[in-house]
Design a protein around this motif. Structure first.
Motif, PDB file in Angstrom:
ATOM      1  N   GLU A  53      28.196  39.447  44.943  1.00 15.67           N
ATOM      2  CA  GLU A  53      29.343  38.595  44.606  1.00 15.67           C
ATOM      3  C   GLU A  53      30.472  39.364  43.939  1.00 15.67           C
ATOM      4  O   GLU A  53      31.601  38.876  43.878  1.00 15.67           O
ATOM      5  CB  GLU A  53      28.889  37.440  43.707  1.00 15.67           C
ATOM      6  CG  GLU A  53      28.261  37.862  42.391  1.00 15.67           C
ATOM      7  CD  GLU A  53      26.749  38.018  42.497  1.00 15.67           C
ATOM      8  OE1 GLU A  53      26.089  38.002  41.435  1.00 15.67           O
ATOM      9  OE2 GLU A  53      26.251  38.159  43.627  1.00 15.67           O
ATOM     10  N   ALA A  54      30.178  40.564  43.420  1.00 12.48           N
ATOM     11  CA  ALA A  54      31.229  41.373  42.792  1.00 12.48           C
ATOM     12  C   ALA A  54      32.074  42.101  43.820  1.00 12.48           C
ATOM     13  O   ALA A  54      33.046  42.773  43.467  1.00 12.48           O
ATOM     14  CB  ALA A  54      30.610  42.376  41.824  1.00 12.48           C
ATOM     15  N   LEU A  55      31.705  41.999  45.096  1.00 15.49           N
ATOM     16  CA  LEU A  55      32.422  42.705  46.154  1.00 15.49           C
ATOM     17  C   LEU A  55      33.135  41.754  47.104  1.00 15.49           C
ATOM     18  O   LEU A  55      33.614  42.180  48.154  1.00 15.49           O
ATOM     19  CB  LEU A  55      31.440  43.577  46.945  1.00 15.49           C
ATOM     20  CG  LEU A  55      30.804  44.731  46.163  1.00 15.49           C
ATOM     21  CD1 LEU A  55      29.624  45.309  46.917  1.00 15.49           C
ATOM     22  CD2 LEU A  55      31.836  45.821  45.895  1.00 15.49           C
ATOM     23  N   THR A  56      33.194  40.493  46.749  1.00 17.01           N
ATOM     24  CA  THR A  56      33.835  39.514  47.622  1.00 17.01           C
ATOM     25  C   THR A  56      34.823  38.671  46.834  1.00 17.01           C
ATOM     26  O   THR A  56      34.804  38.638  45.604  1.00 17.01           O
ATOM     27  CB  THR A  56      32.793  38.585  48.262  1.00 17.01           C
ATOM     28  OG1 THR A  56      32.059  37.929  47.220  1.00 17.01           O
ATOM     29  CG2 THR A  56      31.824  39.356  49.139  1.00 17.01           C
ATOM     30  N   GLY A  57      35.684  37.977  47.563  1.00 14.90           N
ATOM     31  CA  GLY A  57      36.593  37.030  46.925  1.00 14.90           C
ATOM     32  C   GLY A  57      37.887  37.614  46.429  1.00 14.90           C
ATOM     33  O   GLY A  57      38.655  36.925  45.746  1.00 14.90           O
ATOM     34  N   GLY A  58      38.181  38.874  46.753  1.00 14.08           N
ATOM     35  CA  GLY A  58      39.426  39.482  46.301  1.00 14.08           C
ATOM     36  C   GLY A  58      40.640  38.855  46.973  1.00 14.08           C
ATOM     37  O   GLY A  58      40.569  38.383  48.112  1.00 14.08           O
ATOM     38  N   THR A  59      41.772  38.850  46.271  1.00 12.67           N
ATOM     39  CA  THR A  59      43.022  38.316  46.835  1.00 12.67           C
ATOM     40  C   THR A  59      44.097  39.379  46.958  1.00 12.67           C
ATOM     41  O   THR A  59      45.112  39.156  47.626  1.00 12.67           O
ATOM     42  CB  THR A  59      43.556  37.165  45.962  1.00 12.67           C
ATOM     43  OG1 THR A  59      43.821  37.648  44.640  1.00 12.67           O
ATOM     44  CG2 THR A  59      42.542  36.019  45.888  1.00 12.67           C
TER      45      THR A  59
END
Length: 442
Positions: free
Chosen positions: A351-357
């Motif tokens: 989860e620390a490697l996903t969801g970036g904008t």
């Protein structure tokens, strides 16, 4: 009379984040070991991170369904566990005797994993086959031994396999000295020593045309995930890049001043650049977006989840600082340091490697001035920062040496035009050249 508990097979679970497969890195248990509920039994590598997988059963390990390097899909058999004590008579006695020696250098041992077969399969423990029995006969009948077909080499220790691989030793050519044909560390070391005098310092493997042989490296795990994402980015996003040279002397002075006055905050150059990016995205929210191609919509994100490129032994990863817009510069510095440490240790959760904008990429640490980076799909923009070097610069009417760097912005032309992209980049450049601009707009 007690009813025997049927063996249970634990299959590779759904590891979340849309992951469909994983590569086995290292087993933490061996056949014959006793395990407890929720005990970590294997470490696997997904497309996003290395993950330790616990087993939901207690009992004795009867079978490991895949060896290190094997790629399993979600739902495929991983490990088989039986009633406690069920496997006590099935483990190879020779493997048990030599486990202590091999564990001294390799940690947990994967019993019975053979490297000689191309298929990657293993032999089951239990009743010996005729060929196994033949290998237990006392040496002395040289003629019979020569006529007997050779078994596939058996390597118990991952350490032994790694030493052989690193020194280019063909396991199939190594003579085993361990009982039941087990190749030990000393066997591989002896093969390395024997080959050394025969190999000139400039020796190379000859290919078909007399040149160097091709090397084939499996595209899997993190590297394949990166390749897929970059390919998709190039295929879907009509990107454009704009850049500008900036006098970063002022920003570096602020960094040095903070190091002297507030060393406890640990604010470095990356944290300052992150602070500037967050401020710029507030002024130009078009770049904090993504495109929903299925619905034909631009999604302008209300939160700034700032990704930053980090080089690790596993390759390039992009950890994400979530809700960066709510953080102070000191908070950003702390979170950047925490995520960087996890990345380098290979402990980043998926989860620390996903969801970036939006992504910040400081490629100047590699000693390069500029780049046209590929956007981290599905984001809409990426800011690249080159190295900071002394260059002649006009300052206060005179040409003097200043710390100059190149900033580049790659953006999705679907979410904005050049005017917006240029406005964001110019704002970032102004903050780098004169940090008081950042204070005025924060």
């Amino acid at each position: 009379m007690k009813t025997a508990v049927a063996p249970r097979v634990f299959r590779l679970p759904d590891l979340g984040e849309g992951l469909t497969e994983a590569e086995v890195l290292e087993w933490k248990v061996a056949v014959g070991d006793t395990v407890e509920v929720d005990q970590v039994v294997v470490e696997v590598e997904t497309a996003k991170a290395a993950v330790e997988v616990p087993v939901p059963f207690a009992g004795t390990v009867l079978k490991l369904h895949a060896g290190p390097g094997a790629v399993l899909g979600v739902g495929e058999p991983l490990i088989e566990v039986g009633e406690a004590g069920a496997g006590s008579g099935s483990e190879d006695p020779a493997a048990a005797r030599y486990r202590e020696e091999e564990q001294a250098g390799s940690g947990n041992v994967l019993i019975g994993y053979g490297t000689g077969g191309a298929s990657g399969t293993r032999r089951r423990r239990g009743r010996a086959r005729p060929a196994d029995k033949a290998s237990d006969t006392v040496a002395g009948d040289a003629g019979t031994a020569a006529a007997r077909p050779r078994l596939a080499p058996r390597v118990i220790s991952p350490l032994v396999r790694r030493i052989a691989r690193e020194h280019g030793v063909d396991i199939a050519a190594v003579t085993p000295t361990g009982p039941r044909g087990v190749i030990l560390r000393r066997d591989v070391e002896q093969a390395i020593a024997a080959a050394a005098p025969a190999e000139p310092a400039t020796a190379a493997v000859a290919g078909p045309a007399g040149g160097l042989a091709d090397e084939r490296i499996p595209l899997r795990g993190l590297r394949r995930a990166v390749a897929d994402k970059l390919t998709r980015s190039r295929a879907e996003i009509p990107d454009a890049t704009t850049w500008v040279d900036v006098d970063a002397t002022g920003l570096l002075d602020v960094r040095d001043a903070l190091r002297r006055t507030r060393p406890d905050l640990g604010i470095g150059l990356l944290a300052l650049l992150a602070r500037i990016c967050v401020s710029g995205l507030r002024r130009f929210p078009e770049l904090n977006s993504s495109v929903d191609t299925g619905r034909g919509e631009i999604v302008r994100h209300g939160r700034v989840n700032l990704g930053f490129a980090a080089q690790t032994d596993r390759g390039l990863v992009v950890p994400v600082v979530r809700d960066a817009h709510l953080m102070t510069t000191g908070d950003l510095a702390a979170e950047l340091a925490r995520l960087t440490g996890l990345a380098r240790a290979g402990k980043l959760p998926p989860e620390a490697l996903t969801g970036g904008t939006f992504t910040l990429n400081n490629y100047g640490v590699f000693g390069v001035d500029g780049s046209t980076p590929i956007i981290n799909h599905p984001e809409a923009a990426l800011l690249g920062v080159g190295r900071f070097v002394d260059r002649p610069w006009v300052h206060d009417g005179a040409v003097v040496p200043r710390k100059v760097a190149q900033l580049s912005l790659t953006f999705d032309h679907r979410v904005c035009d050049g005017g917006t992209a240029g406005g964001f980049l110019r704002y970032v450049a102004d903050c780098v050249e004169d940090p008081s601009v950042l204070i005025a707009h924060s």
